[in-house]
Design a protein around this motif. Sequence first.
Motif, short mmCIF file in Angstrom:
data_model
loop_
_atom_site.label_atom_id
_atom_site.label_comp_id
_atom_site.label_asym_id
_atom_site.label_seq_id
_atom_site.Cartn_x
_atom_site.Cartn_y
_atom_site.Cartn_z
N GLY A 216 -4.85 4.91 4.13
CA GLY A 216 -3.96 3.95 3.48
C GLY A 216 -3.16 4.59 2.36
N SER A 217 -3.77 5.55 1.67
CA SER A 217 -3.06 6.28 0.62
C SER A 217 -1.99 7.17 1.22
CB SER A 217 -4.07 7.13 -0.18
OG SER A 217 -3.42 7.91 -1.15
N LEU A 218 -2.36 7.86 2.30
CA LEU A 218 -1.38 8.66 3.03
C LEU A 218 -0.22 7.77 3.48
CD1 LEU A 218 -0.35 11.02 4.79
CD2 LEU A 218 -2.03 10.34 6.50
N ALA A 219 -0.54 6.56 3.96
CA ALA A 219 0.50 5.64 4.41
C ALA A 219 1.43 5.26 3.27
CB ALA A 219 -0.14 4.40 5.02
N ALA A 220 0.88 5.03 2.08
CA ALA A 220 1.73 4.70 0.93
C ALA A 220 2.74 5.81 0.68
CB ALA A 220 0.87 4.45 -0.31
N ASP A 221 2.28 7.05 0.78
CA ASP A 221 3.18 8.19 0.59
C ASP A 221 4.21 8.25 1.72
OD1 ASP A 221 4.05 10.24 -1.00
OD2 ASP A 221 2.53 11.68 -0.38
N ILE A 222 3.79 7.96 2.94
CA ILE A 222 4.73 7.91 4.06
C ILE A 222 5.84 6.91 3.77
CG2 ILE A 222 4.97 7.18 6.47
CD1 ILE A 222 2.21 8.40 6.99
N HIS A 223 5.48 5.75 3.25
CA HIS A 223 6.48 4.73 2.91
C HIS A 223 7.44 5.23 1.83
CE1 HIS A 223 5.15 1.00 5.03
NE2 HIS A 223 4.04 1.70 5.15
N ALA A 224 6.91 5.97 0.86
CA ALA A 224 7.75 6.45 -0.24
C ALA A 224 8.86 7.36 0.27
CB ALA A 224 6.91 7.18 -1.27
N TYR A 225 8.60 8.07 1.37
CA TYR A 225 9.62 8.94 1.96
C TYR A 225 10.46 8.19 3.00
CZ TYR A 225 7.64 13.17 -0.15
OH TYR A 225 7.22 14.12 -1.04
N ALA A 226 9.81 7.47 3.90
CA ALA A 226 10.52 6.85 5.02
C ALA A 226 11.44 5.73 4.57
CB ALA A 226 9.51 6.33 6.05
N PHE A 227 11.06 5.03 3.50
CA PHE A 227 11.85 3.89 3.04
C PHE A 227 12.31 4.12 1.59
CE2 PHE A 227 8.68 2.42 6.13
CZ PHE A 227 9.51 1.90 7.11
N HIS A 228 12.68 5.35 1.30
CA HIS A 228 13.00 5.71 -0.08
C HIS A 228 14.20 4.94 -0.62
CE1 HIS A 228 15.63 8.42 2.23
NE2 HIS A 228 16.43 8.39 1.19
N GLN A 229 15.10 4.53 0.24
CA GLN A 229 16.28 3.81 -0.23
C GLN A 229 15.96 2.36 -0.60
OE1 GLN A 229 18.91 4.66 3.14
NE2 GLN A 229 20.12 6.01 1.81
N ASP A 230 14.92 1.82 -0.01
CA ASP A 230 14.50 0.44 -0.30
C ASP A 230 12.98 0.35 -0.18
OD1 ASP A 230 14.31 -2.27 -0.74
OD2 ASP A 230 14.83 -2.81 1.32
N PRO A 231 12.26 0.91 -1.13
CA PRO A 231 10.79 0.95 -1.01
C PRO A 231 10.12 -0.41 -1.18
CG PRO A 231 11.48 1.81 -3.13
CD PRO A 231 12.74 1.60 -2.34
N ILE A 232 10.83 -1.38 -1.70
CA ILE A 232 10.30 -2.71 -2.03
C ILE A 232 9.31 -2.62 -3.18
CG2 ILE A 232 8.99 -4.73 -1.26
CD1 ILE A 232 10.17 -4.35 1.52
N ALA A 233 8.32 -1.74 -3.06
CA ALA A 233 7.32 -1.56 -4.11
C ALA A 233 7.97 -0.96 -5.35
CB ALA A 233 6.19 -0.66 -3.63
N GLN A 234 7.54 -1.44 -6.52
CA GLN A 234 8.04 -0.87 -7.78
C GLN A 234 7.25 0.37 -8.16
OE1 GLN A 234 7.28 -2.77 -11.46
NE2 GLN A 234 5.10 -3.13 -11.06
N ALA A 235 6.06 0.55 -7.55
CA ALA A 235 5.19 1.66 -7.91
C ALA A 235 4.21 1.91 -6.77
CB ALA A 235 4.45 1.36 -9.21
N PHE A 236 3.50 3.04 -6.84
CA PHE A 236 2.55 3.43 -5.80
C PHE A 236 1.23 3.86 -6.44
CE2 PHE A 236 6.74 3.94 -4.04
CZ PHE A 236 6.63 3.53 -2.73
N PHE A 237 0.15 3.53 -5.78
CA PHE A 237 -1.19 3.94 -6.20
C PHE A 237 -1.84 4.60 -5.00
CE2 PHE A 237 -5.66 2.15 -7.40
CZ PHE A 237 -6.12 3.44 -7.64
#
Length: 479
Positions: A216-237
């Motif tokens: 799940g942590s790896l997935a959060a990082d995947i999202h930070a790259y794949a959806f970098h233009q619109d991450p929705i999330a304000q932050a990542f843990f």
Amino acid sequence: MKLAILSLFALTLGLKAQCPGSGNLTVQTSTGTYTGLIDPKFPRTRQFRAIPFAKPPVLSRRWLPPQKLSSPPSEHHYATRFPPSCPQFVTANLTKGNLIYNGNQNAVWTPTTALPQPDTGLPVLFFMTGGGFVIGGVDIPWQLPPSWVERSQSHIVVTINYRVTIFGFPNARGVADGHQNLGILDQRAALEWVRDNIAAFGGDPGRITMWGQSAGSLAADIHAYAFHQDPIAQAFFMQSGTVFSFSPHEDLSHSNFSFVARHFGCEAPCSDDDDDGVAELDCMRQVPFAQIVNFIGQYGDRGATPGLFFNGILDDRILFADYNARSEAGLIAHAPVILLTTANEASTGVPYPVQNLTAGPYQPAYAGIFPNLNFYKWLGAYHASDLPIIFGTYGLLDGIANTTAFEVEVSQSVQDHILAFAKDPYHGPQKMGWEPLVASDPHGGDLIRFGADGKVSQHVDGIEINGACSGVHDYNPFP
């Protein structure tokens, strides 16, 4: 196979416990109206244990991206039972080979008074479970947050189901380009649902922290790259995993999926008859999912070869081959991040001494150890041992040993630091003396260590943790 479940847990501010059916337990979303419950053990926490975020990916929708729900907002549902997980096989090495299946919802935990706010709502922790993209789901007792929500009274937690193994990462010829990493697309669909609906639960759609553990942590990082233009999330843990700790299995011939398909008689009579893999995929859609996951799971338990892997596919849309290059090009979400690891991440990966499990392999002194979390003392602060500390669920393990007062202090300190970040990731941590990493310092600068040396928390220089990588400091994995 149903798809996606949000579990929402939100906080309440001292109202009397209510029964299902009361207005405060019924919330209208864009995809339906849901009535939750209040567990008497947690009288100030509303629990909405099963809320779909997409149509069930069954029959003709199997191996397709998540599709938006079309339920009218007035359609009423009770969200009082946790959903089963998405189809998966729990290895016999863990639980005698139990099949787990289903899963089509999220779960939401919120305070009883977390109603829509006039200005801003509560911060939201959006949690994705680990499990190597092979297992995982909402209903895992030590990963349920009502005790934390009950204590803080100031945040909402959402937990999701997402497709795993061959259903989430099929790498099949018949699946369209960009749609092989369906588990990640499920996560994105759930995140979009939360953005669009969390205000109805008293949450702030502008203060969502995407949080995951292990896969799940790896997935959060995947999202930070794949959806970098619109991450929705304000932050990542990110708890024990980044894209740099993952090596997707490359299978350009799609042989793993086709191997499974052949077992069920889904191969084309001639190779030229199904060049695009559509017939193979349509045939596999007719096979009961329980048979598919049982075959793959039992095949793995036997140690059969060739090995079968379904855990992420490089497609240069969701998963990329060169993350260093993307980082240098700025193709990553520009948002604050917490990085967390345990002191002894790898201990669960060492060969167990079958003849003497109690003694275990030799390891030097360790820290961050609590008796009820360590059936085998030598495991130390192993991978995932921080989950009961963060969720406040350590008491579930009191059958092994009693929870200690020090353990409770550590848990509450970790929770408080995370919440300071979730509430205001740019300025909140500094109010607790927790400064950001220093970009100019190759070792990161100031870090926080929890539970070592009999101290609840202490600040340490990053060189103590990262210096070994550059040969300037000996690494101590057991501080």
